[in-house]
Write a protein that holds these residues in place. Structure first.
Motif, PDB file in Angstrom:
ATOM      1  N   MET A 154       2.006  -1.516  -0.800  1.00  0.00           N
ATOM      2  CA  MET A 154       2.030  -0.164  -0.244  1.00  0.00           C
ATOM      3  C   MET A 154       2.550   0.845  -1.264  1.00  0.00           C
ATOM      4  O   MET A 154       2.080   1.979  -1.312  1.00  0.00           O
ATOM      5  N   ILE A 155       3.528   0.435  -2.071  1.00  0.00           N
ATOM      6  CA  ILE A 155       4.057   1.343  -3.088  1.00  0.00           C
ATOM      7  C   ILE A 155       3.062   1.498  -4.237  1.00  0.00           C
ATOM      8  O   ILE A 155       2.738   2.607  -4.656  1.00  0.00           O
ATOM      9  N   ASN A 214      -5.324  -0.388   3.858  1.00  0.00           N
ATOM     10  CA  ASN A 214      -6.008   0.907   3.927  1.00  0.00           C
ATOM     11  C   ASN A 214      -6.369   1.249   5.370  1.00  0.00           C
ATOM     12  O   ASN A 214      -6.115   2.363   5.857  1.00  0.00           O
ATOM     13  N   LEU A 215      -6.929   0.296   6.085  1.00  0.00           N
ATOM     14  CA  LEU A 215      -7.321   0.519   7.478  1.00  0.00           C
ATOM     15  C   LEU A 215      -6.097   0.683   8.376  1.00  0.00           C
ATOM     16  O   LEU A 215      -6.101   1.502   9.305  1.00  0.00           O
ATOM     17  N   LEU A 237      -4.553   4.985  -3.071  1.00  0.00           N
ATOM     18  CA  LEU A 237      -5.779   4.409  -2.532  1.00  0.00           C
ATOM     19  C   LEU A 237      -5.676   4.231  -1.016  1.00  0.00           C
ATOM     20  O   LEU A 237      -6.656   4.414  -0.292  1.00  0.00           O
ATOM     21  N   LEU A 238      -4.470   3.888  -0.527  1.00  0.00           N
ATOM     22  CA  LEU A 238      -4.294   3.634   0.907  1.00  0.00           C
ATOM     23  C   LEU A 238      -4.505   4.890   1.743  1.00  0.00           C
ATOM     24  O   LEU A 238      -4.835   4.799   2.923  1.00  0.00           O
ATOM     25  N   TRP A 239      -4.311   6.063   1.153  1.00  0.00           N
ATOM     26  CA  TRP A 239      -4.499   7.318   1.900  1.00  0.00           C
ATOM     27  C   TRP A 239      -5.914   7.875   1.716  1.00  0.00           C
ATOM     28  O   TRP A 239      -6.174   9.026   2.001  1.00  0.00           O
ATOM     29  N   PHE A 298      -6.154  -1.944  -9.421  1.00  0.00           N
ATOM     30  CA  PHE A 298      -7.181  -1.364  -8.571  1.00  0.00           C
ATOM     31  C   PHE A 298      -7.229   0.151  -8.761  1.00  0.00           C
ATOM     32  O   PHE A 298      -6.195   0.810  -8.825  1.00  0.00           O
ATOM     33  N   LYS A 299      -8.433   0.680  -8.829  1.00  0.00           N
ATOM     34  CA  LYS A 299      -8.610   2.115  -9.009  1.00  0.00           C
ATOM     35  C   LYS A 299      -9.625   2.652  -8.014  1.00  0.00           C
ATOM     36  O   LYS A 299     -10.514   1.935  -7.571  1.00  0.00           O
ATOM     37  N   LEU A 300      -9.482   3.932  -7.689  1.00  0.00           N
ATOM     38  CA  LEU A 300     -10.450   4.593  -6.813  1.00  0.00           C
ATOM     39  C   LEU A 300     -11.765   4.781  -7.559  1.00  0.00           C
ATOM     40  O   LEU A 300     -11.771   5.260  -8.698  1.00  0.00           O
TER      41      LEU A 300
END
Length: 674
Positions: free
Chosen positions: A524-525, A449-450, A530-532, A273-275
């Protein structure tokens, strides 16, 4: 030594560790190559971890006709790969057993009927919908920006609270939130209805320009166009941040495109997955002003709830009963208390000093040590170091040369476990755990992410530092043998098992739960950058709220008789004070202020390719005798006002596209806000 039987973890005395037979509950057993069988039930024994795990018959056969199933969890995290998890869990139990000053166990309260929904509405900033004081105008504006699935989530909770209050014979009248939505739709045509085409995509997807009088349009996260499903329009690795996650899930719910995306336990099998590139700039946590982050929190809560509703996963915020906690010290002290005492010593610090020091101590010794984080320190020595740190850390007399690397790693994990409330918080720990139950990896990532957006700032900052450190450990996997999966398996028990809270869940659901939380840890790691990120559809909803609030404020002011005089006086005053530098700039030109630099103001001609980084570089190249004290990495271009409170721009923001989105903004170069 541990083994699991009928959903519970049992301990076997050390003398049995050399045996390959075990009589559980009086059952006779026999062995074959490390497997212990009785009829259709058997126990897997690992010499490495000294642990038995009960399994039932399934498709894969072991010798002598015994059944052997190693597919009982996501991503093939089977018994062999989970050995380190159970060893870590056993170390945790032993550490707690040796701690005679163990803090009071956390107790999760069972809420009354409707209490969860009422608390949810308060958290979402909609408490005035059930009689509590609040700004009804603000709520109307807020509700007007919600997507279809977000509205459905609000309606569901309001209806539950309404029914509960009727049963309790509450006197005040609760408005029907659907009536509010209907009023919004009637007053604005159908702007707020997520099914209408007026909620369009943002500028970078269109070549047309906006008429400034009409104002910019915002994509509010609805996927209502008659286009193919989102996954067919984008590659498998693309994450769509422009459309509400719940809207995407609703569109994919009955589609074959939304099938489960399974992968193996190997690090390489996680989707890449990429931004996505966003011409108006990617917004990270910390880029927005506090007043806008409050709106982000409310929207993220509603969006997460809507996503879980669509996917049929129960979302309940937990509540902890108040317990007595330490008001000073290092271990077992609430994060907020730690930061308060640390900020007196180091102003502006965002994570506890002991946490930072333990990480630096581990890194100083080299991250290439084999088994780092997996191999525990000596329990007695770790306990002694913990006591010595409590007494000497803040005095500055603690001798760090005596701390071995594995002991420092054990202290770091102990610090996380000993927090009075989980690092992932009591409210959302179960929601983090339940991410494993969502159908696709993309939806799991969206939920995480949320959830990160919902964490308190101190918890989120500490988690970020931890995940960045874990990634640095993984970067040395060729030497330390700690892959992404290994690190996730070892760290998961430290984040997801908790004093009388998480540990019971582990015992009840055994291997599936353990493997599931290890997978959440992997996510998460792996995807921490992306999560931030704050999804663009949420930022656009914030812009829409700000625009609507400004319109209503102007309308209210217009009703006051003194407004004309005030406006006249202000306009006259502004004309008198206007200088050539403040004169109206031509179309397609913005004026950028830089009060901290030698060149304090400059008119910038907007072009298709002009980026935020180009403007900052242009200012830094202008030296007019003053000594340049700020470095490039210390200053950023900010978008201030208009339809946003304040936003720090990333270097790749295309300024012409952003100007079209927010033509009334001011542009200021300054150091990043602490």
């Amino acid at each position: 030594m541990l083994f699991t039987f009928k959903g519970k973890v049992h301990t076997v005395s050390a003398s049995y560790q050399r045996l390959e037979t075990y009589r559980a509950k009086g059952f006779a057993t026999r062995t074959h190559k490390g497997l212990i069988f009785r009829e259709k039930v058997f126990y897997v024994y690992s010499r490495r971890s000294g642990q038995y795990t009960m399994n039932h018959e399934n498709s894969k056969k072991a010798p002598d006709g015994a059944a052997f199933d190693r597919s009982g969890s996501q991503d093939s995290l089977d018994e062999l790969s989970m050995n380190d998890y159970w060893k870590e869990l056993e170390n945790i139990h032993e550490t707690r057993g040796n701690n005679h000053e163990e803090q009071e166990a956390l107790v999760v309260k069972e809420p009354d009927e409707g209490e969860l929904e009422e608390e949810w509405l308060k958290e979402a900033g909609l408490s005035n919908l059930f009689g509590e004081p609040g700004d009804s105008l603000e709520s109307v504006v807020f509700l007007s920006t919600l997507t279809r699935t977000q509205k459905a989530a609000v309606e569901k909770r309001v209806e539950t609270v309404t029914q509960t209050m009727r049963k309790k014979n509450k006197q005040y009248q609760i408005p029907d939130v659907r009536d509010i939505f209907r009023l919004q739709s009637d007053s604005k045509g159908k702007v707020c209805d997520g099914s209408e085409p007026s909620t369009v995509r943002t500028f970078e997807n269109k070549n047309e320009t906006q008429d400034e009088a009409k104002g910019p349009k915002f994509s509010l996260g609805t996927d209502d166009q008659t286009s193919p499903p989102e996954d067919t329009r984008r590659s498998e690795t693309a994450i769509n941040l422009e459309i509400s996650f719940a809207e995407q899930a609703a569109n994919l719910k009955d589609s074959s495109v939304g099938r489960m995306c399974k992968g193996g336990g190997d690090d390489t099998l996680l989707p890449n997955f990429k931004l996505p590139k966003d011409k108006t700039g990617t917004t990270k946590i910390g880029d927005l002003a506090p007043q806008d982050m409050k709106k982000v929190y409310s929207l993220a809560l509603i969006e997460l709830t809507a996503l879980y509703d669509i996917l049929g996963t129960e979302f309940k915020q937990q509540k902890a009963a108040k317990i007595k906690t330490k008001d000073s010290g290092l271990f077992g002290v609430p994060l907020a208390v730690l930061l308060e005492q640390d900020q007196k010593k180091v102003p502006g610090t965002k994570t506890p000093l002991i946490f930072q020091k333990l990480i630096s101590q581990i890194e100083e010794a080299t991250l290439e040590t084999e088994g780092l984080l997996r191999i525990p320190g000596v329990a007695a020595r770790v306990k002694s170091l913990c006591q010595e740190l409590e007494a000497k850390f803040y005095e500055g007399t603690f001798n760090w040369e005596n701390v071995k690397q594995h002991d420092a790693a054990s202290l770091l994990k102990l610090f996380i476990r000993e927090l009075p409330q989980p690092l992932l918080t009591v409210e959302y720990l179960k929601a983090f755990q339940d991410v494993q139950n969502l159908p696709t990896k993309k939806q799991q990532l969206q939920a995480l992410n949320l959830l990160v957006l919902l964490l308190p700032e101190a918890n989120r900052d500490t988690l970020k530092v931890l995940l960045e450190f874990l990634q640095r450990v993984i970067d040395h996997r060729e030497k330390n043998k700690m892959t992404l999966k290994n690190v996730a398996v070892v760290m998961a028990p430290n984040l997801f098992t908790f004093h009388g809270f998480g540990s019971k869940s582990i015992e009840q659901s055994e291997f599936v739960m353990a493997a599931g939380t290890a997978n959440v840890m992997r996510f998460m790691i792996q995807y921490q950058k992306l999560l931030w990120t704050i999804p663009k559809f949420i930022v656009n909803q914030v812009r829409k709220q700000n625009t609507e609030s400004q319109k209503k404020e102007k309308k209210d002011k217009a009703m006051k008789k003194l407004l004309k005089k005030m406006a006249y006086d202000r306009e006259k005053h502004e004309k008198q004070d206007k200088t050539p530098n403040d004169a109206d700039v031509p179309q397609g030109v913005i004026r950028v202020q830089a009060p901290h630099l030698s060149k304090v103001s400059m008119a910038i001609q907007l072009t298709e390719e002009l980026k935020a980084a180009d403007i900052v570089a242009r200012f830094l190249s202008q030296k007019s005798g003053n000594v340049q004290t700020l470095k490039r990495e210390e200053v950023f271009l900010y978008e201030i006002g208009g339809n946003i409170g304040e936003r720090c721009l990333d270097d790749d923001t295309y300024m012409k596209d952003l100007y079209q989105l927010n033509p009334n903004a001011e542009w200021v170069i300054k150091p990043r806000n602490s």
